[in-house]
Design a protein around this motif. Structure first.
Motif, PDB file in Angstrom:
ATOM      1  N   SER A   1       0.838  -1.210   0.000  1.00 29.09           N
ATOM      2  CA  SER A   1       0.000   0.000   0.000  1.00 29.09           C
ATOM      3  C   SER A   1       0.869   1.255   0.000  1.00 29.09           C
ATOM      4  O   SER A   1       0.569   2.233  -0.705  1.00 29.09           O
ATOM      5  CB  SER A   1      -0.913   0.025   1.225  1.00 29.09           C
ATOM      6  N   ILE A   2       1.936   1.227   0.780  1.00 30.06           N
ATOM      7  CA  ILE A   2       2.835   2.382   0.841  1.00 30.06           C
ATOM      8  C   ILE A   2       3.461   2.625  -0.528  1.00 30.06           C
ATOM      9  O   ILE A   2       3.520   3.769  -1.003  1.00 30.06           O
ATOM     10  CB  ILE A   2       3.913   2.183   1.919  1.00 30.06           C
ATOM     11  N   ALA A   3       3.923   1.556  -1.172  1.00 27.47           N
ATOM     12  CA  ALA A   3       4.538   1.705  -2.496  1.00 27.47           C
ATOM     13  C   ALA A   3       3.526   2.265  -3.492  1.00 27.47           C
ATOM     14  O   ALA A   3       3.851   3.163  -4.286  1.00 27.47           O
ATOM     15  CB  ALA A   3       5.078   0.365  -2.977  1.00 27.47           C
ATOM     16  N   HIS A   4       2.282   1.756  -3.437  1.00 25.93           N
ATOM     17  CA  HIS A   4       1.231   2.249  -4.334  1.00 25.93           C
ATOM     18  C   HIS A   4       0.953   3.730  -4.071  1.00 25.93           C
ATOM     19  O   HIS A   4       0.859   4.538  -5.011  1.00 25.93           O
ATOM     20  CB  HIS A   4      -0.038   1.418  -4.143  1.00 25.93           C
ATOM     21  N   LEU A   5       0.839   4.102  -2.788  1.00 28.65           N
ATOM     22  CA  LEU A   5       0.554   5.500  -2.443  1.00 28.65           C
ATOM     23  C   LEU A   5       1.718   6.413  -2.817  1.00 28.65           C
ATOM     24  O   LEU A   5       1.498   7.562  -3.246  1.00 28.65           O
ATOM     25  CB  LEU A   5       0.244   5.624  -0.950  1.00 28.65           C
ATOM     26  N   GLU A   6       2.956   5.915  -2.676  1.00 22.82           N
ATOM     27  CA  GLU A   6       4.103   6.720  -3.097  1.00 22.82           C
ATOM     28  C   GLU A   6       4.072   6.945  -4.607  1.00 22.82           C
ATOM     29  O   GLU A   6       4.407   8.026  -5.088  1.00 22.82           O
ATOM     30  CB  GLU A   6       5.408   6.043  -2.685  1.00 22.82           C
ATOM     31  N   GLY A   7       3.654   5.909  -5.354  1.00 24.57           N
ATOM     32  CA  GLY A   7       3.510   6.069  -6.805  1.00 24.57           C
ATOM     33  C   GLY A   7       2.457   7.099  -7.145  1.00 24.57           C
ATOM     34  O   GLY A   7       2.662   7.945  -8.027  1.00 24.57           O
ATOM     35  N   GLU A   8       1.315   7.026  -6.450  1.00 21.50           N
ATOM     36  CA  GLU A   8       0.259   8.014  -6.683  1.00 21.50           C
ATOM     37  C   GLU A   8       0.731   9.414  -6.319  1.00 21.50           C
ATOM     38  O   GLU A   8       0.430  10.386  -7.016  1.00 21.50           O
ATOM     39  CB  GLU A   8      -0.986   7.668  -5.857  1.00 21.50           C
TER      40      GLU A   8
END
Length: 159
Positions: free
Chosen positions: A83-90
């Motif tokens: 989730s953190i990686a996804h949110l950092e991408g966003e």
């Protein structure tokens, strides 16, 4: 003398029997006490073995629960890192989008300022002044400027 010897021998014999009976009684008591103590120790050993087995079972159950908990937490941690990686991408995408919008806004703001200056210049021209007007600002990206020279022509209308 024979009677005395016999009597001495009987006394000695009785004394020896009594000593032996005392030894037997003491040994019997010691044996009984030792057997009772041995029985007590055996009972304590059985109790300690039962406690040990119960604690060993509890330890195995606790170890299993710990392994399960660690597994769940590892899965949850992995999910959270995803989730953190996804949110950092966003967040990166939003930053890039915001940067583009900021650049576009700045470009439109510069264009607006140029147009407002041009409108002021044309308004001045329409009000009938004869002046030299210089349009354009130092902030323009093209660096172009424009000079407008006007003259006022007055006409007489015959009635």
């Amino acid at each position: 003398m024979v009677n005395d010897n016999k009597k001495d021998l009987d006394d000695w014999y009785k004394q020896q029997v009594q000593v032996q009976n005392t030894h037997v009684t003491q040994n019997t008591q010691a044996l009984t006490s030792g057997q009772a103590e041995l029985a007590t120790f055996r009972q304590q050993i059985q109790t300690l073995e039962a406690d040990y087995n119960a604690l060993y079972g509890s330890l195995a159950a606790l170890q299993n629960a710990l392994d399960n908990t660690e597994g769940r937490y590892d899965k949850e941690l992995h999910r959270l890192f995803g989730s953190i990686a996804h949110l950092e991408g966003e967040l990166g995408s939003l930053r890039n989008s915001l940067k583009g919008q900021t650049e576009e806004y700045q470009s439109l703001l510069n264009l607006k300022m140029k147009l407002e200056a041009e409108i002021r210049d044309y308004k001045t021209l329409l009000e009938g002044g004869s002046r030299n007007l210089v349009s354009g600002s130092g902030k323009s990206s093209g660096g172009s400027s424009m000079t407008i020279t006007t003259s006022t022509i007055e006409r007489e209308v015959a009635t």
